[in-house]
Design an enzyme around this catalytic site. Structure first.
Site, PDB file in Angstrom:
ATOM      1  N   HIS A 209       0.819  -1.212   0.000  1.00  0.00           N
ATOM      2  CA  HIS A 209       0.000   0.000   0.000  1.00  0.00           C
ATOM      3  C   HIS A 209       0.856   1.267   0.000  1.00  0.00           C
ATOM      4  O   HIS A 209       0.347   2.376   0.153  1.00  0.00           O
ATOM      5  CB  HIS A 209      -0.905  -0.034   1.242  1.00  0.00           C
ATOM      6  CG  HIS A 209      -2.054   0.913   1.193  1.00  0.00           C
ATOM      7  ND1 HIS A 209      -2.265   1.891   2.148  1.00  0.00           N
ATOM      8  CD2 HIS A 209      -3.070   1.047   0.306  1.00  0.00           C
ATOM      9  CE1 HIS A 209      -3.354   2.565   1.863  1.00  0.00           C
ATOM     10  NE2 HIS A 209      -3.866   2.090   0.753  1.00  0.00           N
ATOM     11  N   LYS A 211       3.436   4.402  -1.173  1.00  0.00           N
ATOM     12  CA  LYS A 211       3.588   5.347  -2.288  1.00  0.00           C
ATOM     13  C   LYS A 211       4.953   6.003  -2.128  1.00  0.00           C
ATOM     14  O   LYS A 211       5.123   6.917  -1.323  1.00  0.00           O
ATOM     15  CB  LYS A 211       2.492   6.420  -2.277  1.00  0.00           C
ATOM     16  CG  LYS A 211       1.090   5.891  -2.546  1.00  0.00           C
ATOM     17  CD  LYS A 211       0.358   5.532  -1.289  1.00  0.00           C
ATOM     18  CE  LYS A 211      -1.059   5.060  -1.593  1.00  0.00           C
ATOM     19  NZ  LYS A 211      -1.686   4.442  -0.410  1.00  0.00           N
ATOM     20  N   ASP A 216      17.369  10.064  -8.028  1.00  0.00           N
ATOM     21  CA  ASP A 216      18.808  10.328  -7.886  1.00  0.00           C
ATOM     22  C   ASP A 216      19.282  10.251  -6.440  1.00  0.00           C
ATOM     23  O   ASP A 216      20.302  10.844  -6.081  1.00  0.00           O
ATOM     24  CB  ASP A 216      19.164  11.692  -8.479  1.00  0.00           C
ATOM     25  CG  ASP A 216      18.987  11.728  -9.992  1.00  0.00           C
ATOM     26  OD1 ASP A 216      18.982  10.645 -10.611  1.00  0.00           O
ATOM     27  OD2 ASP A 216      18.839  12.829 -10.547  1.00  0.00           O
ATOM     28  N   HIS A 386      -9.197  11.457   2.054  1.00  0.00           N
ATOM     29  CA  HIS A 386      -8.369  10.260   1.957  1.00  0.00           C
ATOM     30  C   HIS A 386      -7.030  10.456   2.670  1.00  0.00           C
ATOM     31  O   HIS A 386      -6.200   9.554   2.704  1.00  0.00           O
ATOM     32  CB  HIS A 386      -8.146   9.928   0.474  1.00  0.00           C
ATOM     33  CG  HIS A 386      -7.521   8.606   0.216  1.00  0.00           C
ATOM     34  ND1 HIS A 386      -6.199   8.466  -0.154  1.00  0.00           N
ATOM     35  CD2 HIS A 386      -8.027   7.343   0.273  1.00  0.00           C
ATOM     36  CE1 HIS A 386      -5.916   7.183  -0.344  1.00  0.00           C
ATOM     37  NE2 HIS A 386      -7.011   6.484  -0.084  1.00  0.00           N
ATOM     38  N   LYS A 388      -4.141  10.654   5.393  1.00  0.00           N
ATOM     39  CA  LYS A 388      -3.804   9.852   6.571  1.00  0.00           C
ATOM     40  C   LYS A 388      -2.754  10.636   7.354  1.00  0.00           C
ATOM     41  O   LYS A 388      -1.553  10.387   7.244  1.00  0.00           O
ATOM     42  CB  LYS A 388      -3.283   8.485   6.152  1.00  0.00           C
ATOM     43  CG  LYS A 388      -4.260   7.697   5.240  1.00  0.00           C
ATOM     44  CD  LYS A 388      -3.555   7.327   3.982  1.00  0.00           C
ATOM     45  CE  LYS A 388      -4.378   6.639   2.925  1.00  0.00           C
ATOM     46  NZ  LYS A 388      -5.632   6.106   3.131  1.00  0.00           N
ATOM     47  N   ASP A 393       0.415  18.279  19.136  1.00  0.00           N
ATOM     48  CA  ASP A 393       0.814  19.589  19.653  1.00  0.00           C
ATOM     49  C   ASP A 393       1.219  20.494  18.489  1.00  0.00           C
ATOM     50  O   ASP A 393       0.528  20.562  17.489  1.00  0.00           O
ATOM     51  CB  ASP A 393       1.922  19.442  20.701  1.00  0.00           C
ATOM     52  CG  ASP A 393       1.481  18.594  21.892  1.00  0.00           C
ATOM     53  OD1 ASP A 393       0.294  18.679  22.262  1.00  0.00           O
ATOM     54  OD2 ASP A 393       2.310  17.845  22.436  1.00  0.00           O
TER      55      ASP A 393
END
Length: 468
Positions: A209, A211, A216, A386, A388, A393
């Site tokens: 899941h 991404k 470089d 969507h 997450k 603080d």
């Protein structure tokens, strides 16, 4: 048939799994036998974890130890400096270090990218500037406007001699179309993660899941936004898609590269050199501390869940959480309730309408205990949130691919970034406040008066949460 059921129940008990999850599987087997057999056969067994991912994990430990040893001289100094900056929140980084799950990095520049409108231009510009290599690891890549532009850029860079390594999840990227073939024809090294058509029952339950993009060895991207044009809010789609991503430059990119290397070796059975120009020492100097937190079925500990849990426990004043799939473990739920009862401000942002009927009702089943503890819950109404993310603080930010559910905590390969930095935390706080303009607060008295059928469905779907 009776002997088969007895054998399956005995296997579940012998696996010594979470008792709540064990009871859930047994109840499904008892009350819906045929469905229960199918669910357990495809989703319930631990063969994948024991045979495949344990081997992956043991090899990854060697690579991670090598990297740790190369950074050892600086680690203790960074931890001391972090303690001076964020106080007790340094204990979170210490936990990650002691479990060999992350190495704290310091010299970083972190840019917050809101929605695909900001992410994709930044990603495509960085890709076009690549000189030596491009590494991509994604859950979802679609053959649409975004996917085709990505492919065209990669083909152009391949023609210039730039190396391209491309990993995609075989189940998440069900609309990837001809992209792998086109890239391979131009020399890219392309591999699916755990192909489902090869061995569905072994591969269906454990997905990648993540991404990740590394360019470089010096520029990295990580977060929640997939390669799909639904994330661009240009009026072509009915649903407004709200998500968050990061662009990172600096030492933390080396940890992203390391995580990509381990995934690449698992998929391709090959490696690339553990040296320059893949692993470089950036010239950046700064005081932005970052931990890259990677977890998966090969992890000894559910480190993503532990990081979220510990961050909540270390909060001094406020916790702000945005997540699309909120089916927390009892540990997370208790931590949130306890923090709120201790006088800390806990704010939770969820989508008003989810994209899964069962998951949405299972999430709603948590509202009553949250509200009873004084936690502020907001439903996002502009579209589908969507993102997450979490802000603790004013000095700790979390941007990731991790949902608040068992699948993200225990089954999927996930990744996120912990940023110990007041400036990044302030930007994420501002983003949260901007989103509140499109939210409606959940009132406890009104919530408890919802009609009995809705409450019944919440409770019914809650029984399935150990299986989600």
């Amino acid at each position: 048939m009776t002997l088969i059921f007895i054998g399956i129940v005995a296997t579940i008990l012998l696996e010594n799994r979470n008792p709540i999850k064990a009871v859930a599987y047994i109840l499904v087997l008892v009350f819906i036998p045929i469905v229960g057999l199918i669910v357990y056969y495809y989703l319930g067994r631990d063969l994948r974890k024991r045979r495949r991912f344990t081997l992956k994990g043991s090899k990854d430990e060697v690579l991670f130890t090598r990297y740790w040893q190369s950074q050892k001289a600086e680690i203790e100094k960074r931890q001391v400096n972090l303690r001076q900056l964020v106080g007790s929140k340094q204990e979170l980084s210490s936990m990650l270090l002691n479990t060999r799950q992350s190495l704290l990095t310091r010299n970083n520049q972190v840019q917050l990218l809101i929605n695909g409108d900001e992410k994709f231009p930044a990603v495509f510009a960085a890709l076009r500037a690549a000189k030596h290599h491009i590494h991509i690891e994604y859950y979802m890549v679609s053959e649409d406007t975004v996917g085709n532009e990505l492919t065209e850029i990669l083909i152009e860079k391949l023609s210039q001699g730039v190396q391209v390594r491309f990993l995609y999840d075989d189940m998440g990227s069900d609309r990837i179309g001809s992209i792998p073939k086109r890239l391979k024809e131009h020399g890219a090294l392309v591999y699916p993660f755990s192909p489902v058509l090869v061995d569905f029952y072994l591969n269906a339950n454990y997905r990648n899941h993540r991404k990740i993009i590394v360019i470089d060895g010096s520029v990295g991207f990580v977060g929640g936004i997939n390669m799909d044009d639904r994330y661009i809010n240009n009026g072509k789609h009915d649903l407004f898609w709200r998500d968050t991503h990061l662009k990172i430059e600096g030492d933390a990119v080396g940890i992203l590269q390391l995580q990509f290397l381990m995934s690449y070796r698992y998929c391709s059975k090959d490696v690339f050199p553990f040296e320059e120009p893949y692993f470089v020492k950036p010239e950046l100097t700064g005081n932005c501390f970052v931990d890259i937190v990677a977890s998966g079925p090969d992890s000894e500990w559910p480190v993503a869940m532990q990081s979220i849990l510990m961050a909540i426990n270390l909060a001094k004043r406020r916790v702000r959480i945005a997540n699309p799939y909120f089916i927390p473990t009892e540990e997370i739920l208790t931590a949130m309730q306890t923090a709120s009862l201790a006088g800390k401000e806990i704010e939770l942002m969820l989508p008003l309408k989810g994209d899964s009927y069962i998951v949405q009702h299972a999430a709603l089943s948590n509202m009553k205990p949250l509200l009873a503890a004084g936690i502020k819950v907001f439903f996002y109404t502009r579209g589908f949130i969507h993102a997450k993310t979490m802000v603790i603080d004013d000095n700790l930010a979390w941007v990731s691919s991790v949902n608040f559910d068992n699948r993200s905590f225990y089954l999927n390969c996930e990744i996120g970034a912990l940023i110990y930095d007041p400036e990044v935390a302030a930007k994420l706080n501002k983003s949260f406040e901007d989103d509140l303009l499109y939210c409606v607060p959940v009132q406890e008295t009104r919530w408890n008066k919802r009609n009995i059928m809705k409450r019944f469905m919440d409770g019914l779907c809650r029984l399935l949460t150990p299986l989600l």
